[in-house]
Enzyme design. Structure first.
Site, PDB file in Angstrom:
ATOM      1  N   LYS A  52       0.837  -1.204   0.000  1.00 20.61           N
ATOM      2  CA  LYS A  52       0.000   0.000   0.000  1.00 20.61           C
ATOM      3  C   LYS A  52       0.876   1.260   0.000  1.00 20.61           C
ATOM      4  O   LYS A  52       0.613   2.217  -0.726  1.00 20.61           O
ATOM      5  CB  LYS A  52      -0.948  -0.016   1.214  1.00 20.61           C
ATOM      6  CG  LYS A  52      -2.056  -1.063   1.080  1.00 20.61           C
ATOM      7  CD  LYS A  52      -2.869  -1.270   2.356  1.00 20.61           C
ATOM      8  CE  LYS A  52      -3.883  -2.413   2.161  1.00 20.61           C
ATOM      9  NZ  LYS A  52      -4.679  -2.716   3.375  1.00 20.61           N
ATOM     10  N   GLN A  96      -4.529  -1.666   9.674  1.00 23.88           N
ATOM     11  CA  GLN A  96      -4.506  -2.987   9.047  1.00 23.88           C
ATOM     12  C   GLN A  96      -5.103  -4.040   9.985  1.00 23.88           C
ATOM     13  O   GLN A  96      -4.757  -4.107  11.165  1.00 23.88           O
ATOM     14  CB  GLN A  96      -3.069  -3.361   8.653  1.00 23.88           C
ATOM     15  CG  GLN A  96      -2.940  -4.628   7.820  1.00 23.88           C
ATOM     16  CD  GLN A  96      -3.593  -4.530   6.441  1.00 23.88           C
ATOM     17  OE1 GLN A  96      -3.715  -3.464   5.860  1.00 23.88           O
ATOM     18  NE2 GLN A  96      -4.038  -5.661   5.920  1.00 23.88           N
ATOM     19  N   ASP A 119     -10.916   2.931   4.249  1.00 26.82           N
ATOM     20  CA  ASP A 119     -11.249   1.502   4.193  1.00 26.82           C
ATOM     21  C   ASP A 119     -12.763   1.292   4.074  1.00 26.82           C
ATOM     22  O   ASP A 119     -13.213   0.200   3.720  1.00 26.82           O
ATOM     23  CB  ASP A 119     -10.785   0.811   5.482  1.00 26.82           C
ATOM     24  CG  ASP A 119      -9.523  -0.013   5.305  1.00 26.82           C
ATOM     25  OD1 ASP A 119      -9.273  -0.475   4.171  1.00 26.82           O
ATOM     26  OD2 ASP A 119      -8.801  -0.196   6.299  1.00 26.82           O
TER      27      ASP A 119
HETATM   28  N1  GUN Z   1      -7.079  -6.880   6.167  1.00 24.90           N
HETATM   29  C1  GUN Z   1      -7.503  -7.568   5.081  1.00 24.90           C
HETATM   30  N2  GUN Z   1      -8.062  -6.737   4.176  1.00 24.90           N
HETATM   31  C2  GUN Z   1      -7.980  -5.500   4.706  1.00 24.90           C
HETATM   32  C3  GUN Z   1      -8.382  -4.222   4.239  1.00 24.90           C
HETATM   33  O1  GUN Z   1      -8.949  -4.037   3.162  1.00 24.90           O
HETATM   34  N3  GUN Z   1      -8.119  -3.182   5.075  1.00 24.90           N
HETATM   35  C4  GUN Z   1      -7.530  -3.340   6.286  1.00 24.90           C
HETATM   36  N4  GUN Z   1      -7.344  -2.265   7.034  1.00 24.90           N
HETATM   37  N5  GUN Z   1      -7.149  -4.516   6.748  1.00 24.90           N
HETATM   38  C5  GUN Z   1      -7.374  -5.593   5.959  1.00 24.90           C
END
Ligand code: GUN
Length: 291
Positions: A52, A96, A119
Site C-alpha cells: 500500500k 490494518q 477503508d
Molecule cells: N485486512 C484484510 N483486508 C484488509 C483491508 O482491506 N483493510 C484493512 N485495514 N485490513 C485488511
C-alpha cells in the site's frame, strides 16, 4: 475464457490517479496523503501494508507508515487514531486488520473519523454504502465492481452467488451487486458455512464470488458452463520449492474451474492488486473532499 487481469487493471487505475495527482499539484492543491497503522508482526499484513505504501509512492501520494509493537495497548492505539483524526495533513488512513487479540477491532473501527475512513469500515460509511449514498466503498468489493465494469461483465438481471458473509467482502459485495448502479441490478444469493445445499445454488450462478477463505473450495462440478468467477481467497500454503517458503492459493480450483468459465480472476494477480488501487482511489476522493 477471459482472465480478469487485476494487475493490469490496477496498473491502469494507478496511471489515471498519477495524472490526477500531477494536475492537483500543478493547480497548487494539496497532495493526497495516506497513513497506514500496523500493529504486530504478522507477515501477510506487513506485505499488504508495504504494498500500500509502495503504491502511494508510485502515484505521487504522500504516505506515512505507523508501526506499533504486538504488545501495544488498545488505549495507545486509540490515542494514535485520535492523532491521525486530528492531523490535517492526513487525508485518509487505515488500521490494518487483523489486530492482536487483546484489542477490540470494532472499537478501533469506530474510533476512525468516517471522513478519513478510506477503508470504508466505519458503521457510518457501511450504512451509507447500504443506502447507495456517496461514501467510501471498501477496497475489495469496490475493486471487484471496477474489474467487472472494465471488462464489461454484464451483471444486470444475472444471478450472483456470493460465498462468505464477512463484513469486509461477502456482506458488502452482496448489497452492492443488488443495488441499482452501473455494476449491479443482479439477483444476489449470499451463502455461508450454514448453507446446506451450496452446490445446488452455485450451479445456478451466472457469477460466483468466492470469499470464504478455504483454498480451492470451489470446484468445476459446482459451476455451470460460461460462469464468471471472482476469487477473493488468498491463503498462504507451505511450499518449500518457493524462495518465500509458501505459495498463494485462492478459494477456487483455478485449473478446472477456468475451463468452464467465461471470465475468471487468477490468484495472485486478480482481486488482490485491485484492492490497493481502490484504496488509492478512496484516498484521492478524501483529499478532494477536504480541499
Ligand atoms: N485486512 C484484510 N483486508 C484488509 C483491508 O482491506 N483493510 C484493512 N485495514 N485490513 C485488511
Amino acid at each position: 475464457m477471459i482472465l480478469l487481469d487485476g494487475r493490469k487493471t490496477s496498473s491502469d487505475i494507478k496511471d489515471e490517479i498519477t495524472l490526477e495527482v500531477a494536475q492537483l499539484k500543478k493547480d497548487g492543491k494539496k497532495t493526497p496523503h495516506l497513513a497506514a497503522v500496523i500493529v504486530g508482526n504478522d507477515g501477510a499484513s506487513k506485505t499488504y501494508v508495504g504494498a500500500k505504501v509502495k503504491a502511494c509512492n508510485r502515484v505521487g501520494f504522500e504516505s506515512t507508515l505507523v508501526e506499533l509493537p504486538e504488545e501495544t495497548t488498545e488505549e495507545t492505539l486509540l490515542a494514535q487514531i485520535e492523532e491521525l483524526n486530528n492531523n490535517d495533513d492526513i487525508d485518509g488512513f487505515i488500521v490494518q486488520l487483523p489486530l492482536p487479540k487483546h484489542i477490540d477491532e470494532q472499537k478501533v473501527i469506530m474510533a476512525v473519523n468516517p471522513d478519513k475512513d478510506v477503508d470504508g469500515f466505519h458503521p457510518t460509511n457501511v450504512g451509507k454504502m447500504a443506502l447507495n449514498l456517496p461514501t467510501f466503498i471498501s477496497a475489495t468489493p469496490f475493486g471487484i465492481l471496477e474489474l467487472l465494469e472494465r471488462y464489461k461483465v454484464e451483471t444486470s438481471g444475472k444471478h450472483v452467488v456470493v460465498i462468505g458473509r464477512s463484513h469486509i467482502v461477502g456482506s458488502p459485495m452482496s448489497i452492492l451487486l443488488s443495488q441499482k448502479r452501473t455494476v449491479g441490478n443482479a439477483t444476489v444469493t449470499i451463502t455461508h458455512s450454514r448453507t446446506t445445499n451450496l452446490k445446488e445454488i452455485t450451479l445456478q450462478a451466472d457469477i460466483v464470488v468466492a470469499a470464504l477463505g478455504i483454498p480451492e473450495f470451489l470446484t468445476a462440478d459446482m459451476v455451470k458452463e460460461n460462469v464468471t468467477v471472482i476469487d477473493v481467497g488468498i491463503t498462504r500454503v507451505e511450499d518449500n520449492t518457493k524462495k518465500s517458503g509458501y505459495r498463494l492459493l485462492g478459494d477456487v480450483a483455478f485449473d478446472e474451474v477456468s475451463k468452464k468459465s467465461a471470465f475468471i480472476t487468477p490468484v495472485p494477480g486478480g482481486v488482490g492488486p485491485m484492492t490497493i488501487a481502490m484504496l488509492l482511489k478512496n484516498t484521492l476522493l478524501a483529499c478532494k473532499r477536504s480541499n
